[in-house]
Scaffold this active site. Structure first.
Site, PDB file in Angstrom:
ATOM      1  N   GLY A 153       0.836  -1.197   0.000  1.00 25.28           N
ATOM      2  CA  GLY A 153       0.000   0.000   0.000  1.00 25.28           C
ATOM      3  C   GLY A 153       0.868   1.243   0.000  1.00 25.28           C
ATOM      4  O   GLY A 153       1.900   1.297   0.683  1.00 25.28           O
ATOM      5  N   LEU A 170      -1.179   7.331   2.423  1.00 28.26           N
ATOM      6  CA  LEU A 170      -0.452   8.155   3.391  1.00 28.26           C
ATOM      7  C   LEU A 170       0.334   7.294   4.358  1.00 28.26           C
ATOM      8  O   LEU A 170       1.496   7.576   4.645  1.00 28.26           O
ATOM      9  CB  LEU A 170      -1.431   9.044   4.153  1.00 28.26           C
ATOM     10  CG  LEU A 170      -1.998  10.196   3.345  1.00 28.26           C
ATOM     11  CD1 LEU A 170      -2.935  11.023   4.207  1.00 28.26           C
ATOM     12  CD2 LEU A 170      -0.894  11.061   2.787  1.00 28.26           C
ATOM     13  N   HIS A 225     -20.506   8.730   5.936  1.00 25.72           N
ATOM     14  CA  HIS A 225     -20.196  10.158   5.825  1.00 25.72           C
ATOM     15  C   HIS A 225     -21.455  10.933   5.455  1.00 25.72           C
ATOM     16  O   HIS A 225     -22.159  10.570   4.526  1.00 25.72           O
ATOM     17  CB  HIS A 225     -19.120  10.369   4.763  1.00 25.72           C
ATOM     18  CG  HIS A 225     -18.492  11.718   4.835  1.00 25.72           C
ATOM     19  ND1 HIS A 225     -19.167  12.850   4.446  1.00 25.72           N
ATOM     20  CD2 HIS A 225     -17.274  12.125   5.270  1.00 25.72           C
ATOM     21  CE1 HIS A 225     -18.363  13.896   4.639  1.00 25.72           C
ATOM     22  NE2 HIS A 225     -17.219  13.484   5.136  1.00 25.72           N
ATOM     23  N   ARG A 264     -19.754  13.188  12.489  1.00 22.82           N
ATOM     24  CA  ARG A 264     -20.307  12.570  11.291  1.00 22.82           C
ATOM     25  C   ARG A 264     -21.440  11.593  11.569  1.00 22.82           C
ATOM     26  O   ARG A 264     -22.440  11.577  10.870  1.00 22.82           O
ATOM     27  CB  ARG A 264     -19.195  11.832  10.561  1.00 22.82           C
ATOM     28  CG  ARG A 264     -18.208  12.782   9.966  1.00 22.82           C
ATOM     29  CD  ARG A 264     -17.074  12.068   9.307  1.00 22.82           C
ATOM     30  NE  ARG A 264     -16.255  13.071   8.630  1.00 22.82           N
ATOM     31  CZ  ARG A 264     -15.105  12.805   8.033  1.00 22.82           C
ATOM     32  NH1 ARG A 264     -14.642  11.573   8.033  1.00 22.82           N
ATOM     33  NH2 ARG A 264     -14.427  13.754   7.437  1.00 22.82           N
TER      34      ARG A 264
END
Lengths: 637, 227, 253
Positions: A40, A43, A266, A330
């Site tokens: 992966g 970030l 979300h 959220r």
């Protein structure tokens, strides 16, 4: 099985520093003798691979995309939190820690969260030094905005493309190491199995997506930073290719899977328009800073928004939560949107949508300020819907976005398989039952830049580098397993497409294990999913061959894993007889309809252990202690 | 990253950015020459044939000066052509399989035809030198022992094919200059969101004026304004 | 609506390719272009034909994975829009569309509409970064950056690396890509120490990859989904010239 989270003792603010001191070190000259695999390149993975390579380890980095720069972290829009207190508005490491634990509805590990808040400040320094063009004020200093779930402005941003800019920073650092020869990059490679030898993670088996060739790579430690599993729901804000295959293979090799039912829905996504829809697009939560959410007060009011007078609008978040208003976390925002739509007050053709209105903000701040803040988001909305949000309120609806659950890891981010580390969204560690906005980027980079480089060293220091080769029988076995599964998928040649199965699975999960869940619904889902999975293995049609660029074969393997994971999500949701954060069980709510936790019985991490295909997984609990932030009913009123 | 040394000499020759700088710098020289050349040519309108002839004599007065200028121009032309040819070869290699369908969205006729307008103008220059310097196309008119530029021009442009070729070349020159004039700034790294659009307009106007200036001469000869 | 598609089919990077005609019915105006192809692919799969390979990932216009030519224009007719964000409402019933992969020597076709763009990664690896190891950074506010500079940097940093610029360029040049990265880092104080080396190396690598040269046509900026302008190419040229001739290999001031 007992879970040891290896949480350091002592005052919470000293734990990470003390722990770092106690970690064993690898001599600089010896680092190059160790090989580390990082799967992966988002970030977490990108920053981990770059940082480990900078330290001198030999790193192999894998991603299924055609370039490491395309990992889905790139799509994060709003920003990244850091306790810099540049705004002088009362922020601190402790407050970020407090907000995150509270936002996670008291289902996260305090020590991990505190460390996250601590290193958040280093992340911003690092990113600025890399050339990330964060938004600035006229004086040349960094700008901040506020975000859901917090009453301070601590979010750093780069227009609506913060994830992209942070990822490019990590990607550039990674490319620098590629050019220095410290990282060998394997794009268009998908990890299809984890190789465990003598109880320790020793490598992976991958398929070259370009040629179909299956090969293995050995290492002294393996890092999985493969993101979340939101695509189990078919429609989500994830990228088309996001998948859970890597973590699922690790689960089947003995890594425990924690809190799978914690999925984040979300609140601000563009509503679904039709059956063909392949993904849902998120509109950054930052829009809630200036946009006001409302629906018609009357049920079935089909007038156009402009024709509905102020008095007949229900700004339901502002009404119910005067302190936080449109900036509630959220999970709260999503659930409220669902409930007004369930009442029949939803807007748009499907009735599944609420307005996000900028008229008032444009009057107050001017068109240009709104354009400067949200211009690219407005353009994106217009491209997708064909409507201009400057003149007509946006329509939004919740969608599956982030998965707080993931592979269980200890304080060092190591899974229950020694030598297997898990970072970013792929692990379960920091967000509890709900993640606050702008915290995913923070966690991914914290894990990759500032945690793994220390903790992996500790593990390696006590394991001699042995230059294990891939001729070990365990690798051959893994390759044979991968090839057998591929042959099986290609051999079915049934009558249904992969997507038709995936869509059906997604609908089951969304309806029974989405924004709200019930015992009966989950039991129904647990009956339907295995049936559908069986049908999949009998009737799916996977075109093409293995020895070629075969996107359908890639997808088929991922969907097959989603079936098994989907079942685990429902099983975990059924087991957790309480509501918390993203997990809302209708049986457990306060009279006002808020999530009702049961701290006495469920203050634990539910980690699931694979017991073979024919037996149900075993539940292992890690009890959660709250020494600093005492669990309370979350109130955003 | 400075750990790895770069061989700077080969570096220069290999990068197209440098070649574009060569194109730009030689382009400026040739452009400057064109302005001077047109200014001289316009003396033909002075009504006195002696004016342009005197100007021609002046140019030839100092052979070292004349040859210096000629060599500079020749070198500029050669470098311009070499760089263009090298870039054209790069371009040809860049897309081995062409598109079945390709639209033009940002480019314009001038930019796309540089590679054709260039060689045609080069051919014209050879023809032009043969015509009015060497006198190999139409015999030069003489005023005593000196060439009579004024009458040579008139003799030449009375041949319709010569005028037609001249006019065609000047139209192409106009296009070539339009793209070249603003493009040279871009190639040497000068660009500004506010001034570049102005520069493009200026380039268009200037190229147009220059072409009109040159074209006016054969037209004037043919319709009898200059006789 | 009903559309006729002519799509480039090529089994692998060495096989010859050709345009193949497909008729698609029941196209909804709310579909994205790629969803329209998804639907076609499902039909092809059930008919036992090979589905069309094309790359895509985020489908929200930011990852840069998708991209092919629609009627001779990179990413299709809508400006500042990747093909995944292009919706069918911009087409009309009976339209005939030609879909072709990016074509430049540097992007070999993998299959059908999917190409290999690793050349762009190598250009970044050549110098598109700031050499700072993790942990070595000063406080983020230690070096103020004028807002205008940050904005110029951000305009360029918005590049998604899709390769449309090279696909559209008559010269097959990725100068817009290279210029964007050089500009992104080159206008920030953090990017100054390596500005010269970066320009020299990235331009050299782009040349090495056969991504050719810019002759200022402007096709790239017309199709760039992020609206990056030719100004970044001028800046690349400027940094290159300064590095090559003014500073002559010394670090930038």
């Amino acid at each position: 099985m007992e879970l040891d989270a290896k949480i350091p003792s002592g005052p919470i603010e000293d734990r990470w520093d003390n722990h770092k001191f106690n970690l064993k070190l690898v001599n600089p000259a010896n680092k190059r003798k160790y090989n580390i695999i990082v799967v992966g390149t988002g970030l977490a993975g990108g920053s981990a691979a770059a940082s480990l390579a900078e330290l001198g380890y030999n790193v192999k980095s894998f991603c299924y995309q055609d370039s490491p720069r395309r990992a889905h972290s790139i799509a994060a829009q709003g920003g990244i939190n850091a306790a810099k207190n540049y705004k002088n508005d009362g922020d601190s490491v402790y407050r970020l820690f407090y907000d995150t634990v509270k936002g996670g509805d008291f289902r996260s590990r305090e020590s991990n969260v505190y460390r996250l808040a601590q290193v958040s400040v280093n992340i911003i320094d690092q990113c600025v030094a890399q050339g990330v063009p964060f938004a600035r004020e006229y004086g040349g200093l960094l700008d901040n905005r506020s975000f859901g779930g917090a009453q301070v402005s601590r979010t750093f941003y780069a227009r609506g493309q913060t994830g992209q800019q942070l990822l490019l920073g990590a990607y550039q650092a990674l490319q620098r190491q590629v050019s220095a020869g410290q990282v060998k990059m394997y794009p268009r490679h998908e990890m299809l199995d984890l190789v465990v030898i003598d109880g320790r993670a020793r490598g992976i088996t991958v398929r070259d997506l370009f040629t179909g060739e299956v090969a293995s790579h050995a290492a002294d430690a393996v890092v999985l930073a493969t993101g979340g599993y939101g695509n189990a729901y078919y429609l989500s804000t994830n990228a088309r290719g996001c998948n859970a295959t890597a973590v699922w293979r690790a689960y089947k090799k003995g890594a425990l899977f924690a809190n799978p039912c914690y999925t984040q829905i979300h609140p601000t996504c563009i509503p679904v328009s039709g059956e063909y829809q392949s993904k849902l697009t998120l509109m950054s939560e930052s829009l809630r800073n200036d946009g006001r959410i409302w629906v018609p007060a009357k049920i079935g009011d089909k007038r156009r928004p402009a024709q509905i007078p102020e008095a007949e609008r229900d700004y339901y978040l502002e009404r119910k939560y005067p302190a936080f208003g449109n900036l509630v976390p959220r999970d709260v925002a999503s659930r409220n949107a669902k409930s007004v739509c369930d009442e029949g007050r939803g807007v748009g053709p499907s009735g599944l949508g609420v307005y996000l209105d900028f008229a008032e903000a444009m009057q107050r701040l001017g068109h240009h300020v709104i354009a400067e803040r949200y211009g690219n988001l407005f353009e994106m909305y217009e491209r997708i819907t064909g409507e201009d949000p400057y003149s007509v309120p946006m329509r939004i609806y919740p969608a599956t976005h982030y998965t707080m659950g993931g592979l269980w890891v200890d304080y060092n981010l190591m899974s229950t398989i020694p030598g297997l580390y898990v970072a970013g969204e792929a692990n379960f560690s920091d967000h509890g039952a709900n993640r606050l906005g702008a915290s995913a980027l923070m966690q991914g980079l914290a894990d990759g830049y500032f945690v793994l480089p220390y903790t992996i060293g500790d593990f390696l220091a006590s394991h001699r580098p042995d230059q294990l080769g891939v001729d070990h029988p365990a690798f051959k076995e893994a390759e044979q397993g991968v090839n057998a599964r591929t042959r099986q998928l290609l051999g079915i040649q049934g009558k249904r497409t992969i997507d038709s199965f995936h869509r059906e699975l997604g609908k089951i999960l969304w309806e029974h294990c989405g924004m709200s869940r019930t015992e009966q619904g989950l039991k129904d889902a647990l009956g339907m999913i295995p049936e559908l999975r069986e049908e999949f293995w009998k009737d799916v049609r996977v075109p093409g061959e293995n020895e070629e660029f075969n996107q359908n074969l890639e997808r088929a393997g991922r969907v097959a894993d989603f079936f098994e994971l989907g079942e685990l999500i429902c099983r975990d949701a059924l087991e957790r007889s309480e509501s918390c954060g993203g997990h809302f069980r209708e049986e457990y709510q306060t009279p006002e309809g808020e999530a009702l936790r049961n701290d006495d019985e469920y203050s634990y991490v539910a980690a699931w252990q694979y017991q073979g295909d024919s037996a149900p997984p075993a539940l292992v609990k890690e009890h959660l202690d709250f020494e600093y932030v005492h669990p309370s009913q979350r109130s955003y009123k | 990253m400075s750990a790895i040394a770069i061989n700077r000499t080969t570096f220069f020759c290999r990068t197209p950015v440098a070649k574009k700088v060569v194109m730009a710098v030689t382009g400026v020289i040739l452009f400057g020459y064109l302005i001077g050349h047109l200014a001289g040519n316009l003396l033909i309108y002075s009504g006195n044939p002696a004016a342009i002839n005197r100007y021609a004599e002046l140019l030839h007065a100092s052979p070292p000066m004349l040859w210096t200028a000629r060599i500079v121009l020749l070198v500029a032309v050669i470098l311009h052509i070499i760089a263009a040819a090298q870039l054209w070869l790069l371009k040809r290699r860049a897309r081995p399989v062409g598109y079945c369908r390709k639209e033009e969205t940002g480019s314009n006729y001038a930019s796309r035809t540089m590679i054709w307008s260039g060689p045609i103008i080069a051919l014209f220059v050879i023809f032009h030198v043969l015509h009015l310097t060497a006198g190999k196309i139409v015999p030069l008119a003489m005023a005593g022992h000196e060439p009579d530029v004024y009458h040579s021009v008139i003799d030449g442009f009375r041949v319709p094919m010569i005028s037609a070729f001249y006019i065609l070349a000047m139209v192409l020159l106009c296009l070539h200059l339009y793209h070249g004039l603003w493009s040279m700034f871009q190639s040497v790294g000068v660009s500004h969101p506010r001034y570049t659009p102005l520069l493009k307009r200026f380039a268009a106007t200037f190229a147009f004026i220059l072409a009109i200036g040159f074209i006016s001469i054969p037209v004037s000869v043919m319709i009898g304004i200059i006789r | 609506m009903k559309l006729t598609l002519h799509i480039w089919r090529q089994a692998n990077s060495t096989a010859p390719g050709r345009m193949v005609k497909y008729e698609v019915d029941d196209v909804s105006e709310h579909m994205s272009f790629l969803e329209m192809l998804d639907v076609l692919n499902e039909k092809l799969t059930l008919k036992g034909e090979d589905p069309i390979a094309f790359d895509s990932d985020c489908r929200e216009g930011i990852c840069g994975t998708c991209g092919f030519m629609v009627n001779g224009v990179a990413h299709g007719p809508l400006p500042k829009t990747t093909v995944c964000q292009l919706h069918m409402r911009h087409f009309k019933d009976g339209d005939v569309l030609y879909l072709e992969p990016w074509r430049t020597r540097a992007f070999p076709v993998i299959k059908d509409l999917a190409v290999d763009r690793s050349a762009l990664d190598r250009i970044v690896a050549a110098g598109g970064f700031v050499s700072i190891d993790t942990g070595a950074a000063p406080d983020a506010n230690a070096i103020p950056v004028p807002k205008e500079r940050a904005e110029i940097s951000m305009d360029a940093a918005a590049c998604i690396g899709c390769g449309a610029c090279a696909a559209m360029c008559p010269n097959g040049s990725a100068s817009l890509f290279t210029g964007a990265k050089i500009t992104h880092l080159g206008v920030l104080p953090q990017g100054q120490p390596e500005r010269n080396e970066r320009a020299l190396r990235m331009v050299a690598q782009a040349t090495e990859e056969g991504l050719s040269y810019c002759s200022n046509h402007g096709e790239c900026e017309a199709v760039c989904p992020k609206g990056i302008t030719l100004e970044v190419i001028a800046r690349m040229n400027r940094h290159y010239i300064k590095a090559e001739w003014v500073d002559r290999g010394q670090p930038a001031e």
